[in-house]
Write an enzyme that holds these catalytic residues in place. Structure first.
Site, short mmCIF file in Angstrom:
data_model
loop_
_atom_site.label_atom_id
_atom_site.label_comp_id
_atom_site.label_asym_id
_atom_site.label_seq_id
_atom_site.Cartn_x
_atom_site.Cartn_y
_atom_site.Cartn_z
N ASP A 170 32.40 38.57 41.41
CA ASP A 170 31.92 39.79 42.07
C ASP A 170 32.70 40.01 43.37
OD1 ASP A 170 29.53 41.85 42.33
OD2 ASP A 170 29.81 40.96 44.31
N TYR B 256 35.04 44.07 50.91
CA TYR B 256 35.17 42.65 51.26
C TYR B 256 36.59 42.30 51.72
CZ TYR B 256 30.81 42.19 48.54
OH TYR B 256 29.54 42.33 48.03
N LYS C 7 33.47 47.25 43.77
CA LYS C 7 32.57 48.31 44.24
C LYS C 7 33.31 49.25 45.19
CE LYS C 7 29.22 44.53 44.61
NZ LYS C 7 29.99 43.43 45.22
N HIS D 15 28.71 51.02 45.87
CA HIS D 15 28.24 49.86 46.64
C HIS D 15 26.92 50.14 47.35
CE1 HIS D 15 29.97 46.16 48.97
NE2 HIS D 15 28.66 46.09 48.87
#
Ligand SMILES: NC(=O)c1ccc[n+]([C@@H]2O[C@H](COP(=O)([O-])OP(=O)(O)OC[C@H]3O[C@@H](n4cnc5c(N)ncnc54)[C@H](OP(=O)(O)O)[C@@H]3O)[C@@H](O)[C@H]2O)c1
Length: 272
Positions: free
Chosen positions: A42, A47, A72, A105
């Site tokens: 994931d 990120y 996402k 997200h």
């Protein structure tokens, strides 16, 4: 690896969360996880680690079609043009032609949901994502999103662990055939120090963290625990060789409380 099926998607029940993992550590953890048997990673554009996730995937030597990769699109990129740019940027960083699952997200009330859902579904039609879904969607938003979507929404990724009662949003997601993916499944480490989970674990020869994860997968909830430590990868994965009794499941469910959230989003404590 057991999977949860939703609208044709087969989502491995355990994945590696990668929030906060960066650079070499991230690549090393992804590679190690895949070599240990994880088949689900994931990540997210937000990120800033998709390059490292791609490196770890290639270094593992595991065939691309054996791994389920989720990414996402962040809240600031939910207008149609931005959505497509973000998705293409993720694929370019991952060095992949498609992801298995692409998620919104976080919802953004300042962008019409119809525009975002339209963009999400287009990514699937264009072949950039095999499946699409949402994250952090409330009961009401799930209903709206499903009405707008031209492609099946296969999951709702939400904060989910024993310290939080998410039963209403879980029921609403499943009513639409969506899988529930639990983020922060060990409540960012809180599970590790919990006396009830530790006691139940002792009876099974397992850690409190493993009991916490087992509690979720036993309900067919997908878990994506994050760790930066190789030895914990193994621990978080070894949850399929024991079963919690009905009484133990009930006792763990009682740990839920209104202040159980660990991810602060400035909103209500649950997604009811
Ligand atoms: N969709 C969203 O909005 C959203 C929001 C949050 C998270 N996520 C996703 O969900 C993933 C998991 O959530 P999370 O990272 O928030 O929290 P988490 O997985 O519940 O907890 C991670 C923390 O637990 C520790 N830990 C991991 N395994 C352990 C073990 N066996 N024993 C003791 N401690 C352990 C880790 O420390 P060490 O590194 O030291 O092991 C880390 O501090 C994220 O990485 C991300 O991929 C999504």
């Amino acid at each position: 690896m057991p999977v949860v099926e939703a609208h044709g998607a087969r989502i491995p029940l355990v994945g590696l969360g990668t929030w906060d993992l960066r650079g070499k550590v991230c690549a090393r953890m992804v590679e190690a996880a895949l070599k240990l048997g994880y088949r689900h990673i994931d990540t997210a554009a937000m990120y800033g680690n998709e390059v490292a996730v791609g490196e770890g995937l290639r270094a593992s030597g595991i065939k691309r079609d054996e791994v389920f990769i989720t990414t996402k699109v962040w809240q600031s990129d939910l207008k149609a043009r931005d959505f497509e740019r973000s998705t293409k940027g993720s694929l370019s960083d991952l060095k992949l032609p498609y992801v298995d699952l692409l998620l919104i997200h976080w919802p953004n009330p300042n962008v019409p949901l119809a525009e975002t859902i339209g963009a999400l579904c287009k990514m699937k039609r264009d072949g950039l994502a095999r499946h699409v879904g949402v994250s952090n969607f409330t009961v009401q938003l799930i209903g709206e999103a499903v009405k707008l979507a031209t492609e099946p929404l296969v999951c709702n990724q939400i904060e989910c662990h024993p310290f939080l009662d998410q039963s209403k949003v879980i029921v609403a997601s499943r009513k639409r055939g969506m899988a529930v993916v639990a983020y922060s499944p060990i409540a960012r480490g809180r599970a590790t120090g919990d006396a009830v989970l530790a006691r139940i674990g002792k009876a099974h020869g397992k850690s409190a963290t493993q009991v916490c994860l087992r509690f979720l997968v036993q309900q067919q909830i997908v878990v994506i625990p994050r760790t930066s430590k190789t030895e914990r990868l193994k621990e978080n994965f070894a949850i399929f060789d024991f079963k919690l009794s009905a009484a133990e499941m009930t006792e763990i469910a009682r740990l839920a409380n209104p202040r159980g959230r660990v991810v602060d989003w400035g909103g209500s404590p649950t997604w009811d």
